[in-house]
Design a protein around this motif. Sequence first.
Motif, PDB file in Angstrom:
ATOM      1  N   THR A  58     -12.273 -11.598  32.929  1.00  0.00           N
ATOM      2  CA  THR A  58     -12.019 -12.789  32.124  1.00  0.00           C
ATOM      3  C   THR A  58     -12.298 -14.046  32.945  1.00  0.00           C
ATOM      4  O   THR A  58     -12.461 -13.989  34.162  1.00  0.00           O
ATOM      5  CB  THR A  58     -10.557 -12.821  31.647  1.00  0.00           C
ATOM      6  OG1 THR A  58      -9.709 -12.940  32.793  1.00  0.00           O
ATOM      7  CG2 THR A  58     -10.214 -11.572  30.862  1.00  0.00           C
ATOM      8  N   LYS A  59     -12.311 -15.169  32.274  1.00  0.00           N
ATOM      9  CA  LYS A  59     -12.569 -16.439  32.958  1.00  0.00           C
ATOM     10  C   LYS A  59     -11.443 -16.823  33.904  1.00  0.00           C
ATOM     11  O   LYS A  59     -11.635 -17.671  34.769  1.00  0.00           O
ATOM     12  CB  LYS A  59     -12.801 -17.551  31.932  1.00  0.00           C
ATOM     13  CG  LYS A  59     -14.149 -17.436  31.259  1.00  0.00           C
ATOM     14  CD  LYS A  59     -14.437 -18.645  30.417  1.00  0.00           C
ATOM     15  CE  LYS A  59     -15.837 -18.543  29.841  1.00  0.00           C
ATOM     16  NZ  LYS A  59     -16.182 -19.704  29.025  1.00  0.00           N
ATOM     17  N   LYS A  60     -10.287 -16.189  33.777  1.00  0.00           N
ATOM     18  CA  LYS A  60      -9.194 -16.450  34.716  1.00  0.00           C
ATOM     19  C   LYS A  60      -9.537 -15.958  36.118  1.00  0.00           C
ATOM     20  O   LYS A  60      -8.954 -16.424  37.091  1.00  0.00           O
ATOM     21  CB  LYS A  60      -7.907 -15.772  34.247  1.00  0.00           C
ATOM     22  CG  LYS A  60      -7.266 -16.462  33.064  1.00  0.00           C
ATOM     23  CD  LYS A  60      -5.847 -15.993  32.838  1.00  0.00           C
ATOM     24  CE  LYS A  60      -5.809 -14.624  32.230  1.00  0.00           C
ATOM     25  NZ  LYS A  60      -4.449 -14.175  31.882  1.00  0.00           N
ATOM     26  N   ARG A  67     -16.952 -13.817  38.847  1.00  0.00           N
ATOM     27  CA  ARG A  67     -16.804 -12.728  37.860  1.00  0.00           C
ATOM     28  C   ARG A  67     -17.885 -11.668  38.039  1.00  0.00           C
ATOM     29  O   ARG A  67     -17.606 -10.470  37.984  1.00  0.00           O
ATOM     30  CB  ARG A  67     -16.856 -13.272  36.431  1.00  0.00           C
ATOM     31  CG  ARG A  67     -15.660 -14.105  36.051  1.00  0.00           C
ATOM     32  CD  ARG A  67     -15.583 -14.358  34.556  1.00  0.00           C
ATOM     33  NE  ARG A  67     -16.788 -14.869  33.950  1.00  0.00           N
ATOM     34  CZ  ARG A  67     -17.097 -16.153  33.803  1.00  0.00           C
ATOM     35  NH1 ARG A  67     -16.272 -17.083  34.253  1.00  0.00           N
ATOM     36  NH2 ARG A  67     -18.202 -16.515  33.195  1.00  0.00           N
ATOM     37  N   ASN A  68     -19.119 -12.096  38.233  1.00  0.00           N
ATOM     38  CA  ASN A  68     -20.210 -11.134  38.412  1.00  0.00           C
ATOM     39  C   ASN A  68     -20.034 -10.332  39.694  1.00  0.00           C
ATOM     40  O   ASN A  68     -20.297  -9.126  39.718  1.00  0.00           O
ATOM     41  CB  ASN A  68     -21.560 -11.841  38.408  1.00  0.00           C
ATOM     42  CG  ASN A  68     -21.950 -12.304  37.029  1.00  0.00           C
ATOM     43  OD1 ASN A  68     -21.537 -11.719  36.036  1.00  0.00           O
ATOM     44  ND2 ASN A  68     -22.744 -13.359  36.952  1.00  0.00           N
ATOM     45  N   ARG A  69     -19.581 -10.981  40.773  1.00  0.00           N
ATOM     46  CA  ARG A  69     -19.341 -10.259  42.031  1.00  0.00           C
ATOM     47  C   ARG A  69     -18.233  -9.222  41.836  1.00  0.00           C
ATOM     48  O   ARG A  69     -18.339  -8.083  42.295  1.00  0.00           O
ATOM     49  CB  ARG A  69     -18.960 -11.227  43.144  1.00  0.00           C
ATOM     50  CG  ARG A  69     -18.715 -10.523  44.452  1.00  0.00           C
ATOM     51  CD  ARG A  69     -18.655 -11.509  45.621  1.00  0.00           C
ATOM     52  NE  ARG A  69     -18.781 -10.789  46.856  1.00  0.00           N
ATOM     53  CZ  ARG A  69     -17.733 -10.484  47.633  1.00  0.00           C
ATOM     54  NH1 ARG A  69     -16.527 -10.863  47.285  1.00  0.00           N
ATOM     55  NH2 ARG A  69     -17.918  -9.810  48.748  1.00  0.00           N
ATOM     56  N   ALA A  70     -17.185  -9.613  41.146  1.00  0.00           N
ATOM     57  CA  ALA A  70     -16.080  -8.686  40.888  1.00  0.00           C
ATOM     58  C   ALA A  70     -16.557  -7.484  40.072  1.00  0.00           C
ATOM     59  O   ALA A  70     -16.221  -6.335  40.384  1.00  0.00           O
ATOM     60  CB  ALA A  70     -14.949  -9.418  40.161  1.00  0.00           C
ATOM     61  N   LYS A  71     -17.359  -7.725  39.043  1.00  0.00           N
ATOM     62  CA  LYS A  71     -17.861  -6.607  38.220  1.00  0.00           C
ATOM     63  C   LYS A  71     -18.831  -5.720  38.999  1.00  0.00           C
ATOM     64  O   LYS A  71     -18.812  -4.502  38.822  1.00  0.00           O
ATOM     65  CB  LYS A  71     -18.509  -7.139  36.951  1.00  0.00           C
ATOM     66  CG  LYS A  71     -17.493  -7.675  35.958  1.00  0.00           C
ATOM     67  CD  LYS A  71     -18.085  -7.937  34.597  1.00  0.00           C
ATOM     68  CE  LYS A  71     -18.967  -9.158  34.613  1.00  0.00           C
ATOM     69  NZ  LYS A  71     -19.437  -9.537  33.267  1.00  0.00           N
ATOM     70  N   ARG A  72     -19.649  -6.313  39.868  1.00  0.00           N
ATOM     71  CA  ARG A  72     -20.547  -5.488  40.704  1.00  0.00           C
ATOM     72  C   ARG A  72     -19.740  -4.571  41.609  1.00  0.00           C
ATOM     73  O   ARG A  72     -20.073  -3.392  41.787  1.00  0.00           O
ATOM     74  CB  ARG A  72     -21.457  -6.376  41.549  1.00  0.00           C
ATOM     75  CG  ARG A  72     -22.646  -6.913  40.825  1.00  0.00           C
ATOM     76  CD  ARG A  72     -23.688  -7.483  41.775  1.00  0.00           C
ATOM     77  NE  ARG A  72     -23.153  -8.399  42.757  1.00  0.00           N
ATOM     78  CZ  ARG A  72     -23.062  -9.730  42.606  1.00  0.00           C
ATOM     79  NH1 ARG A  72     -23.444 -10.287  41.473  1.00  0.00           N
ATOM     80  NH2 ARG A  72     -22.587 -10.482  43.565  1.00  0.00           N
ATOM     81  N   ARG A  97      -9.365  -8.369  38.416  1.00  0.00           N
ATOM     82  CA  ARG A  97      -8.256  -9.297  38.607  1.00  0.00           C
ATOM     83  C   ARG A  97      -8.683 -10.361  39.605  1.00  0.00           C
ATOM     84  O   ARG A  97      -9.778 -10.291  40.173  1.00  0.00           O
ATOM     85  CB  ARG A  97      -7.027  -8.555  39.122  1.00  0.00           C
ATOM     86  CG  ARG A  97      -6.440  -7.630  38.082  1.00  0.00           C
ATOM     87  CD  ARG A  97      -5.136  -7.102  38.533  1.00  0.00           C
ATOM     88  NE  ARG A  97      -4.149  -7.352  37.470  1.00  0.00           N
ATOM     89  CZ  ARG A  97      -2.905  -6.949  37.527  1.00  0.00           C
ATOM     90  NH1 ARG A  97      -2.466  -6.315  38.577  1.00  0.00           N
ATOM     91  NH2 ARG A  97      -2.088  -7.203  36.544  1.00  0.00           N
ATOM     92  N   ASP A  98      -7.795 -11.332  39.848  1.00  0.00           N
ATOM     93  CA  ASP A  98      -8.115 -12.420  40.775  1.00  0.00           C
ATOM     94  C   ASP A  98      -8.559 -11.899  42.143  1.00  0.00           C
ATOM     95  O   ASP A  98      -9.457 -12.454  42.761  1.00  0.00           O
ATOM     96  CB  ASP A  98      -6.901 -13.336  40.971  1.00  0.00           C
ATOM     97  CG  ASP A  98      -6.557 -14.100  39.711  1.00  0.00           C
ATOM     98  OD1 ASP A  98      -7.439 -14.252  38.847  1.00  0.00           O
ATOM     99  OD2 ASP A  98      -5.402 -14.545  39.595  1.00  0.00           O
ATOM    100  N   ALA A  99      -7.943 -10.836  42.617  1.00  0.00           N
ATOM    101  CA  ALA A  99      -8.217 -10.332  43.961  1.00  0.00           C
ATOM    102  C   ALA A  99      -9.452  -9.442  44.055  1.00  0.00           C
ATOM    103  O   ALA A  99      -9.906  -9.136  45.155  1.00  0.00           O
ATOM    104  CB  ALA A  99      -7.003  -9.559  44.471  1.00  0.00           C
TER     105      ALA A  99
END
Length: 122
Positions: A58-60, A67-72, A97-99
Amino acid sequence: MPQDNQDISIEVVRLAKRPQFLFVRSGRAERRKSLVVQARQRTGEAPGTHIGEGFTATKKVGNSVVRNRAKRRLREAARLLLPRFGKPGTDYVFIARDATADIGWTRLLDDMESALISLAAD
């Protein structure tokens, strides 16, 4: 030479449509510091045909780069762990999540592994 259970090939398919994500949302969920994993057994299909995987942030979580780095990172961790710890005939959604984007790689793997093991033990 195959290692332990890696000789069993389970196809992992990507969830892409919103109804698929909504279907999984009404299942079980395991929350960890770096991610949330939702899972739901598929109905109306022969069990054990494949494992479904979906990823969202999410945008949070941050701007599009974060966001893209987290999903990768989630996709790579799922690629490594889902065939071993995922349950065939089940769809999984991994929520960043944020982390997620900044946490250590081994911690992310540990969190995902423990969540998958907890979800498989029902």
